[in-house]
Design a protein around this motif. Structure first.
Motif: not given
Length: 243
Positions: A28-29, A38-42, A101-104, A192-196
């Motif tokens: 949701g965030i 900033d979160v385009f890849v995610l 898994p990256l997000v959680t 994805a790691v940079k965005s997270l």
């Protein structure tokens, strides 16, 4: 950076939640994070990788159909298992086995492990699966449509020569697409790691603000009695004894 209604997604310190709640809250965030670049890849990384799988599958699909002289025979029916199915499965696997898994999992995260996992999924879905499905579907269609002369099952030596001619140029294409998919996977996981990291920085900053807010406002709250019924004083009714 995030709209005010999404402040509810930031939980106070010490709040306990399971993995499903963490995943739902963080997605949701991510979906309402500002700026969206900033979160385009995610958001769209898995879709982009699945599109690359469709491109490589189309290349193999055209190669086998051209060799077997199929023309328009079974083009749509052959595209479903050789292009659309590997593309959809790769996108879903990238989402469930890499992004989720990256997000959680925030602690003990190993980017190299996720890069290897993403690259394996991409190579299997973008190279191996299209080669197997496309060649099988094309041979089946050529057998039914009789577009080209097929060797008899008893002639094993002729089958080897036919299979060698059928796959001429495929190893070079497979190597090219494998390198392309692995490079795309590495870029995808690194971004994805940079965005997270930006999402987690915002979450940690908001948690610190909440913690500071609670520490300041807690002493100013009215102290409620432990037993409110016993603390209330009642006026005695006239004509009755107090004791």
């Amino acid at each position: 950076m995030i709209k005010d209604p999404l402040k509810k997604l930031i939980k106070p310190p010490g709040f306990k939640e399971n993995s499903d709640e963490i995943e739902t809250r963080r997605w949701g965030i991510i979906h309402l994070f500002k700026p969206a670049s900033d979160v385009f890849v995610l958001k769209y990384g898995a879709s982009i990788l699945s599109s690359l799988v469709a491109i490589s599958g189309m290349s193999f699909h055209i190669h086998y159909r051209k060799f077997l002289k199929l023309g328009r025979i079974g083009f749509i029916s052959g595209a479903l298992p050789s292009i659309l199915l590997p593309s959809a499965m790769t996108g879903l696997m990238q989402y469930h086995f890499v992004l989720t898994p990256l997000v959680t999992i925030q602690s003990a995260m190993c980017p190299t492990c996720f890069e290897i996992r993403s690259a394996c999924i991409q190579v299997v879905g973008g190279v191996l699966a299209p080669i197997l499905t496309t060649s099988s579907v094309a041979l089946f269609t050529a057998t039914i449509g009789r577009s080209t002369a097929m060797p008899r099952w008893q002639d094993f030596s002729y089958w080897l020569k036919f299979y060698k001619d059928l796959n001429k140029g495929i190893p070079r294409k497979a190597a090219y697409f494998s390198v392309m998919h692995m490079a795309a996977s590495l870029v995808f996981v690194s971004f994805a790691v940079k965005s997270l990291a930006k999402v987690w920085d915002y979450e940690h900053g908001s948690r610190k603000l909440l913690q500071k807010k609670y520490r300041v406002e807690a002493p100013n709250e009215e102290q409620k009695p432990l037993y409110p019924l016993l603390s209330q004083t009642q006026e005695p009714v006239s004509g009755q004894n107090r004791f």
